[in-house]
Design an enzyme around this catalytic site. Structure first.
Site, short mmCIF file in Angstrom:
data_model
loop_
_atom_site.label_atom_id
_atom_site.label_comp_id
_atom_site.label_asym_id
_atom_site.label_seq_id
_atom_site.Cartn_x
_atom_site.Cartn_y
_atom_site.Cartn_z
N SER A 93 0.81 -1.23 0.00
CA SER A 93 0.00 0.00 0.00
C SER A 93 0.84 1.27 0.00
O SER A 93 0.82 2.07 0.94
CB SER A 93 -0.96 -0.05 1.18
OG SER A 93 -1.70 -1.23 1.07
N ARG A 108 7.61 6.37 -4.36
CA ARG A 108 8.23 6.92 -3.16
C ARG A 108 7.53 6.33 -1.94
O ARG A 108 6.35 5.97 -2.02
CB ARG A 108 8.15 8.45 -3.13
CG ARG A 108 6.81 9.04 -2.74
CD ARG A 108 6.69 10.48 -3.12
NE ARG A 108 6.60 10.62 -4.55
CZ ARG A 108 5.45 10.44 -5.24
NH1 ARG A 108 4.35 10.11 -4.63
NH2 ARG A 108 5.42 10.59 -6.55
N ASP A 146 -4.04 -1.35 -1.36
CA ASP A 146 -5.13 -1.69 -0.43
C ASP A 146 -6.49 -1.15 -0.87
O ASP A 146 -7.53 -1.76 -0.64
CB ASP A 146 -4.80 -1.25 1.02
CG ASP A 146 -4.37 0.20 1.15
OD1 ASP A 146 -4.25 0.89 0.11
OD2 ASP A 146 -4.13 0.65 2.29
#
Ligand code: GLC
Length: 420
Positions: A93, A108, A146
């Site tokens: 996630s 990132r 997610d």
């Protein structure tokens, strides 16, 4: 906005045995899901706390930790061994660019993670290698956000679900658009996907909304949190509303009030000086349990005596922090409604803030109505929040299953250039 390469709607009839890894919040979870069809499933999971040094450590240690946790789980769940390899959906996630369902290059880290040498790399082979090194009989078949997992898991049980939303450590949402309507995929789609009407789940990554700071009014506390975070300038919206940060907003305001002589006068507040000394359970429990609880909590946690006036003030402040977070949180939802042209549907929501912060759902619902002016009673609004199915486990399993079916049917699961 990242195409998630889930190009089918679940029907609820999917069946099979799947594993999932859920990595993206405070804990790591390993999950075993049995899809039974008829919109039913059973699942078992193990939770592993992610050690602080792993969260900001080295790439190899992270994958080794994940693979070791999975190996323990597989040995415990499949005592008689496994025939062949078990398919696994990897719920990762963080923003990962995908050219296919079984890959994802980390753009990132978000939510305070800072592991070296992972940004810019495809995380699937990194995990697969660590699994293979342990000789665990598992193949990673899909990489899942997610929110996409939440969307798909909830659609498996409630077909009128239109969004998967996380209001937790981070904030984000996913919905289905059409593959042919995605400008960044123009010229990259294989024929079987390019045909009109192919759905495509989109991971919006809207936690990064307004990184340019042109739309949202930030407070000085938001600015300080951003400046002191491992990735200043990133996840501007998320840093104002997500669970990872709400306790910190409270802490910074209290420190300022203390500095101005407004609260805790003459007391030793060293316990409050550490960054993130209060997680989001602090403001949420304070709002939930009322003023009297404030004194108990501050005494136990920080050895600070809180008088009645201070307790009232802190309680009201927590209500304000929660109200701002919930009302701002629905901007992302409203943006998806406007962009997609949806007119009604179920909003599958999950995450610690949605589940535990008092009145979050009510405040978010009111906020949505303030944008769209539906009027009438909240339970008649065309969009309704509901508590999602476990997206990171069940959603990962359903997506792994949909992926296997596509591959078996000879259909594509990525761009023309991708390997599959
Ligand atoms: C952060 C991540 C995003 C995730 C969200 C909720 O915003 O970047 O990928 O969906 O947190 O966990």
């Amino acid at each position: 906005m990242i195409p998630g390469w889930v190009m089918d709607y679940p029907t609820g009839s999917e069946t099979g045995e799947y594993l999932a890894i859920d990595f993206g919040g405070t804990n790591l979870r390993t999950v075993r899901v049995t899809l039974l069809g008829d919109s039913k499933f059973t699942f078992k999971f193990d939770k592993f706390e992610i050690p602080a040094d792993i969260r900001v450590g080295k790439s190899d240690d992270l994958w080794e930790f994940m693979a070791a946790s999975l190996d323990t789980f597989v040995k415990q769940e499949f005592k008689d061994g496994v025939e062949g390899k078990l398919p696994l959906g990897f719920t990762f996630s963080y923003p990962a660019s995908q050219d296919a369902i079984n890959e994802g290059v980390l753009q990132r880290w978000t939510k305070g993670l800072d592991v070296d040498d992972v940004e810019g790399h495809d995380v699937v082979p990194l995990l697969q290698k660590a699994i293979d090194d342990k000789k665990t009989p598992v193949t990673v078949v899909a990489l899942i956000n997610d929110t996409t997992g939440t969307l798909v898991a909830s659609k498996y049980t409630h077909p009128d679900t239109v969004m998967g939303l996380i209001f937790g450590t981070g904030v984000n949402g996913a919905y289905y658009d059409y593959a042919s309507a995605i400008p960044k995929l123009e010229g990259k789609l294989p024929e079987d996907i390019a045909i009109e009407g192919t759905p495509m789940a989109i991971n919006c990554e809207y936690g990064a909304f307004d990184n340019e700071h042109v739309s949202l009014p930030r407070t000085k506390y938001d600015i300080q949190i951003d400046n002191e975070s491992p990735r200043p300038g990133q996840q501007a919206y998320e840093k104002m509303i997500a669970g990872y940060y709400l306790g910190e907003v409270l802490r910074l305001i209290l420190l300022e009030w203390y500095g101005e002589g407004l609260v805790f006068e003459g007391q030793d507040i060293s316990g409050l000086q550490t960054a993130f000394a209060m997680d989001t359970s602090y403001p949420s429990r304070i709002e939930e349990n009322g003023e009297n609880f404030v004194s108990t909590l501050f005494k136990e946690s920080f050895n600070i005596d809180v008088n009645e006036i201070e307790a009232n003030l802190i309680h009201d402040l927590c209500a304000l922090i929660g109200t701002r977070a919930s009302r701002l949180s629905i901007c992302g939802v409203a943006a998806i409604i406007k962009k997609s042209g949806l007119t009604s549907g179920k909003l599958a929501a999950d995450g610690s803030v949605f589940n535990k912060y008092p009145k979050f759902k009510e405040r978010a619902t009111t906020g949505l109505n303030d944008i769209f002016n539906w009027g009438g009673e909240p339970d008649t609004y065309p969009f309704q929040f509901f508590h999602a199915e476990d997206g990171s486990g069940v959603g990962a399993a359903v997506i792994a299953c949909l992926t296997e079916k596509r591959i078996a049917a000879g259909k594509s699961v990525g761009t023309i250039q991708s390997k599959l």
